[in-house]
Design a protein around this motif. Structure first.
Motif, PDB file in Angstrom:
ATOM      1  N   MET A 164     -11.274  -9.537  11.130  1.00 22.84           N
ATOM      2  CA  MET A 164     -12.319  -9.553  10.098  1.00 22.84           C
ATOM      3  C   MET A 164     -12.042 -10.692   9.102  1.00 22.84           C
ATOM      4  N   GLU A 165     -13.117 -11.395   8.728  1.00 25.66           N
ATOM      5  CA  GLU A 165     -12.979 -12.448   7.711  1.00 25.66           C
ATOM      6  C   GLU A 165     -12.535 -11.787   6.409  1.00 25.66           C
ATOM      7  N   LYS A 166     -11.577 -12.410   5.721  1.00 28.08           N
ATOM      8  CA  LYS A 166     -11.024 -11.756   4.527  1.00 28.08           C
ATOM      9  C   LYS A 166     -12.014 -11.724   3.371  1.00 28.08           C
ATOM     10  N   PRO A 167     -12.236 -10.536   2.790  1.00 29.29           N
ATOM     11  CA  PRO A 167     -13.131 -10.475   1.629  1.00 29.29           C
ATOM     12  C   PRO A 167     -12.403 -10.966   0.375  1.00 29.29           C
ATOM     13  N   GLU A 168     -13.161 -11.491  -0.581  1.00 33.18           N
ATOM     14  CA  GLU A 168     -12.545 -11.874  -1.865  1.00 33.18           C
ATOM     15  C   GLU A 168     -12.633 -10.737  -2.883  1.00 33.18           C
ATOM     16  N   VAL A 169     -13.662  -9.900  -2.716  1.00 31.12           N
ATOM     17  CA  VAL A 169     -13.854  -8.776  -3.640  1.00 31.12           C
ATOM     18  C   VAL A 169     -13.848  -7.480  -2.834  1.00 31.12           C
ATOM     19  N   VAL A 170     -12.860  -6.621  -3.116  1.00 29.55           N
ATOM     20  CA  VAL A 170     -12.813  -5.323  -2.441  1.00 29.55           C
ATOM     21  C   VAL A 170     -13.174  -4.255  -3.471  1.00 29.55           C
ATOM     22  N   ILE A 171     -14.183  -3.455  -3.153  1.00 34.36           N
ATOM     23  CA  ILE A 171     -14.645  -2.414  -4.077  1.00 34.36           C
ATOM     24  C   ILE A 171     -14.273  -1.051  -3.507  1.00 34.36           C
ATOM     25  N   LEU A 172     -13.611  -0.241  -4.316  1.00 33.73           N
ATOM     26  CA  LEU A 172     -13.302   1.128  -3.894  1.00 33.73           C
ATOM     27  C   LEU A 172     -14.341   2.059  -4.494  1.00 33.73           C
ATOM     28  N   LEU A 173     -15.060   2.758  -3.660  1.00 29.76           N
ATOM     29  CA  LEU A 173     -16.013   3.750  -4.148  1.00 29.76           C
ATOM     30  C   LEU A 173     -15.553   5.135  -3.716  1.00 29.76           C
ATOM     31  N   GLY A 174     -15.824   6.118  -4.556  1.00 28.41           N
ATOM     32  CA  GLY A 174     -15.437   7.484  -4.222  1.00 28.41           C
ATOM     33  C   GLY A 174     -15.625   8.356  -5.445  1.00 28.41           C
ATOM     34  N   GLY A 175     -15.767   9.628  -5.249  1.00 32.03           N
ATOM     35  CA  GLY A 175     -15.981  10.560  -6.353  1.00 32.03           C
ATOM     36  C   GLY A 175     -14.746  10.653  -7.237  1.00 32.03           C
ATOM     37  N   PRO A 176     -14.878  11.359  -8.369  1.00 34.87           N
ATOM     38  CA  PRO A 176     -13.722  11.565  -9.232  1.00 34.87           C
ATOM     39  C   PRO A 176     -12.638  12.329  -8.470  1.00 34.87           C
ATOM     40  N   ALA A 177     -11.389  11.841  -8.578  1.00 35.21           N
ATOM     41  CA  ALA A 177     -10.252  12.437  -7.869  1.00 35.21           C
ATOM     42  C   ALA A 177     -10.322  12.259  -6.353  1.00 35.21           C
ATOM     43  N   SER A 178     -11.086  11.273  -5.906  1.00 37.36           N
ATOM     44  CA  SER A 178     -11.128  10.983  -4.466  1.00 37.36           C
ATOM     45  C   SER A 178      -9.872  10.214  -4.047  1.00 37.36           C
ATOM     46  N   GLY A 179      -9.107   9.749  -5.044  1.00 40.91           N
ATOM     47  CA  GLY A 179      -7.906   8.962  -4.745  1.00 40.91           C
ATOM     48  C   GLY A 179      -8.186   7.474  -4.801  1.00 40.91           C
ATOM     49  N   LYS A 180      -9.399   7.085  -5.226  1.00 41.15           N
ATOM     50  CA  LYS A 180      -9.737   5.656  -5.189  1.00 41.15           C
ATOM     51  C   LYS A 180      -8.824   4.827  -6.110  1.00 41.15           C
ATOM     52  N   GLY A 181      -8.476   5.391  -7.274  1.00 44.96           N
ATOM     53  CA  GLY A 181      -7.611   4.653  -8.205  1.00 44.96           C
ATOM     54  C   GLY A 181      -6.246   4.394  -7.606  1.00 44.96           C
ATOM     55  N   THR A 182      -5.661   5.448  -7.048  1.00 43.70           N
ATOM     56  CA  THR A 182      -4.336   5.324  -6.423  1.00 43.70           C
ATOM     57  C   THR A 182      -4.392   4.319  -5.278  1.00 43.70           C
ATOM     58  N   GLN A 183      -5.384   4.467  -4.436  1.00 46.98           N
ATOM     59  CA  GLN A 183      -5.487   3.590  -3.261  1.00 46.98           C
ATOM     60  C   GLN A 183      -5.759   2.147  -3.690  1.00 46.98           C
ATOM     61  N   ALA A 184      -6.575   1.962  -4.725  1.00 48.53           N
ATOM     62  CA  ALA A 184      -6.901   0.605  -5.179  1.00 48.53           C
ATOM     63  C   ALA A 184      -5.640  -0.107  -5.641  1.00 48.53           C
ATOM     64  N   LYS A 185      -4.791   0.613  -6.380  1.00 49.55           N
ATOM     65  CA  LYS A 185      -3.566  -0.011  -6.900  1.00 49.55           C
ATOM     66  C   LYS A 185      -2.614  -0.368  -5.765  1.00 49.55           C
ATOM     67  N   VAL A 186      -2.449   0.560  -4.830  1.00 51.47           N
ATOM     68  CA  VAL A 186      -1.544   0.326  -3.693  1.00 51.47           C
ATOM     69  C   VAL A 186      -2.053  -0.862  -2.863  1.00 51.47           C
ATOM     70  N   LEU A 187      -3.349  -0.866  -2.622  1.00 44.98           N
ATOM     71  CA  LEU A 187      -3.944  -1.924  -1.798  1.00 44.98           C
ATOM     72  C   LEU A 187      -3.794  -3.294  -2.469  1.00 44.98           C
ATOM     73  N   ALA A 188      -4.118  -3.352  -3.775  1.00 41.39           N
ATOM     74  CA  ALA A 188      -4.057  -4.634  -4.492  1.00 41.39           C
ATOM     75  C   ALA A 188      -2.646  -5.209  -4.401  1.00 41.39           C
ATOM     76  N   LYS A 189      -1.663  -4.339  -4.578  1.00 41.86           N
ATOM     77  CA  LYS A 189      -0.271  -4.777  -4.540  1.00 41.86           C
ATOM     78  C   LYS A 189       0.079  -5.311  -3.147  1.00 41.86           C
ATOM     79  N   ARG A 190      -0.338  -4.543  -2.137  1.00 40.56           N
ATOM     80  CA  ARG A 190       0.041  -4.915  -0.765  1.00 40.56           C
ATOM     81  C   ARG A 190      -0.583  -6.244  -0.340  1.00 40.56           C
ATOM     82  N   ILE A 191      -1.863  -6.456  -0.684  1.00 44.54           N
ATOM     83  CA  ILE A 191      -2.515  -7.675  -0.195  1.00 44.54           C
ATOM     84  C   ILE A 191      -2.491  -8.809  -1.229  1.00 44.54           C
ATOM     85  N   GLY A 192      -1.845  -8.545  -2.389  1.00 43.15           N
ATOM     86  CA  GLY A 192      -1.675  -9.597  -3.395  1.00 43.15           C
ATOM     87  C   GLY A 192      -2.956  -9.943  -4.141  1.00 43.15           C
TER      88      GLY A 192
END
Ligand code: AMP
Length: 208
Positions: free
Chosen positions: A1-29
């Motif tokens: 897949m062509e690399k996106p420049e903007v990754v948006i996490l969508l999900g309901g409250p407490a869906s884990g989007k905040g946790t996942q967004a932080k982990v993902l940002a760190k991993r992919i820089g």
């Protein structure tokens, strides 16, 4: 897949989007940008704007765009040209259009963290956050002390039972339509958010 420049996490409250967004940002820089954190920082300042926001957030409502956009737009403009992971923005269709204006030629990817309303309610009512280090846990036995730093575990005002249903309703009414908006553009990848956090992280890893 062509690399996106903007990754948006969508999900309901407490869906884990905040946790996942932080982990993902760190991993992919990528740079992490969360509007919930930005608003809580404004609340902490105790400014008039912060107090108005706290009121709305504590009632489970979204902060209206006329307050949200002025504090978010400069930060977004600052970030244009960098790769970012967005957590909590956009939260309605007007915000999605604004994002498009600030990042007109960037490639977007939307990760839709899918969790049932029942599970969201269950998670929110047992979520505790450490006053000292910000660690978030799912309390099983009414724990009160953070195992990481010994700080007090508290319940976020907007995780209290009376506010939960309202937060889910705001999500259903205002944020869910964005999924259809991005799906039409072919930008959405659905992630099953029901399993434990590490499993969801692994599923996201497979996408990017
Ligand atoms: P979060 O930490 O992302 O769950 O956000 C906590 C609360 O901040 C939400 O329930 C809203 O009241 C407010 N909020 C965060 N981001 C936005 C946004 N983009 N637009 C409006 N309100 C927001």
């Amino acid at each position: 897949m062509e690399k996106p420049e903007v990754v948006i996490l969508l999900g309901g409250p407490a869906s884990g989007k905040g946790t996942q967004a932080k982990v993902l940002a760190k991993r992919i820089g990528y740079t992490y940008f969360g509007t919930g954190d930005l608003m809580r920082a404004e609340v902490e300042k105790g400014s008039d704007l912060g107090n108005t926001m706290a009121d709305l957030m504590n009632r489970g409502e979204l902060v209206p765009d006329k307050l949200t956009i002025p504090i978010v737009i400069n930060k977004l403009k600052e970030l244009s040209g960098t790769n970012i992971v967005l957590d909590g923005f956009p939260r309605n269709l007007d915000q999605a259009e604004i994002l498009q204006d600030v990042f007109p030629s960037e490639k977007f990817l939307v990760l839709n963290i899918d969790v049932s309303a029942d599970e969201l309610l269950k998670r929110m009512s047992s979520r505790r956050i450490c006053e000292k280090c910000g660690n978030i846990i799912t309390a099983k036995n009414d724990e009160t002390v953070c195992e990481k730093c010994g700080g007090n575990l508290i319940q976020r005002e907007d995780d209290k039972p009376e506010v939960l249903a309202k937060r889910i309703q705001s999500y259903e009414d205002q944020t869910k339509p964005i999924i259809a908006y991005y799906r039409e553009k072919g930008l959405v990848r659905d992630i099953d958010g029901q399993p434990p956090i590490p499993d969801v992280t692994e599923e996201i890893n497979k996408v990017l």
